[in-house]
Design a protein around this motif. Structure first.
Motif, PDB file in Angstrom:
ATOM      1  N   HIS A  10       0.692  -1.368  -0.036  1.00 51.76           N
ATOM      2  CA  HIS A  10      -0.220   0.061   0.348  1.00 51.76           C
ATOM      3  C   HIS A  10       0.581   0.963  -0.132  1.00 51.76           C
ATOM      4  O   HIS A  10       0.538   2.064  -0.569  1.00 51.76           O
ATOM      5  N   SER A  11       1.799   1.325   0.822  1.00 51.75           N
ATOM      6  CA  SER A  11       2.639   2.128   0.720  1.00 51.75           C
ATOM      7  C   SER A  11       3.516   2.840  -0.335  1.00 51.75           C
ATOM      8  O   SER A  11       3.773   3.468  -1.111  1.00 51.75           O
ATOM      9  N   GLN A  12       4.139   1.374  -0.553  1.00 50.41           N
ATOM     10  CA  GLN A  12       4.529   1.290  -2.392  1.00 50.41           C
ATOM     11  C   GLN A  12       3.465   2.158  -3.482  1.00 50.41           C
ATOM     12  O   GLN A  12       3.842   3.046  -4.002  1.00 50.41           O
ATOM     13  N   ALA A  13       2.498   1.219  -3.175  1.00 53.35           N
ATOM     14  CA  ALA A  13       1.407   2.136  -4.334  1.00 53.35           C
ATOM     15  C   ALA A  13       1.519   3.476  -4.107  1.00 53.35           C
ATOM     16  O   ALA A  13       1.290   4.066  -5.371  1.00 53.35           O
ATOM     17  N   LEU A  14       0.829   3.938  -3.385  1.00 50.97           N
ATOM     18  CA  LEU A  14       0.804   5.733  -3.141  1.00 50.97           C
ATOM     19  C   LEU A  14       1.862   6.682  -3.605  1.00 50.97           C
ATOM     20  O   LEU A  14       1.945   7.907  -3.345  1.00 50.97           O
TER      21      LEU A  14
END
Length: 79
Positions: A10-14
């Motif tokens: 999730h953090s990477q996707a953002l």
């Protein structure tokens, strides 16, 4: 409850660009789709033809991306 791997993903996707996030969201949603319903597929063909006819006859109305986005955000917010 989210797992550590999901939190990291999730953090990477953002950190992705808006267009990359949109493509990722599209791909993820598409992966959840159930097999196509043949009746629905035929109905979409009819709808696509109707829209093409509107475009060809100059009776279609269009919105630019920013206007569309503002309208959708307002609908989501209940305005």
């Amino acid at each position: 409850m989210a797992t550590e791997a999901l939190d990291e993903l999730h953090s990477q996707a953002l950190t992705l660009s808006e267009s990359d996030r949109a493509q990722l969201a599209h791909d993820l949603l598409k992966s959840l789709d159930i097999p196509a319903d043949k009746d629905v597929s035929g109905e979409w063909d009819v709808e696509i033809e109707r829209r093409i006819e509107q475009i060809d006859s100059d009776s279609a109305s269009f919105l630019d991306r920013d206007t569309f986005r503002r309208q959708m955000e307002a609908k989501i917010k209940g305005k």
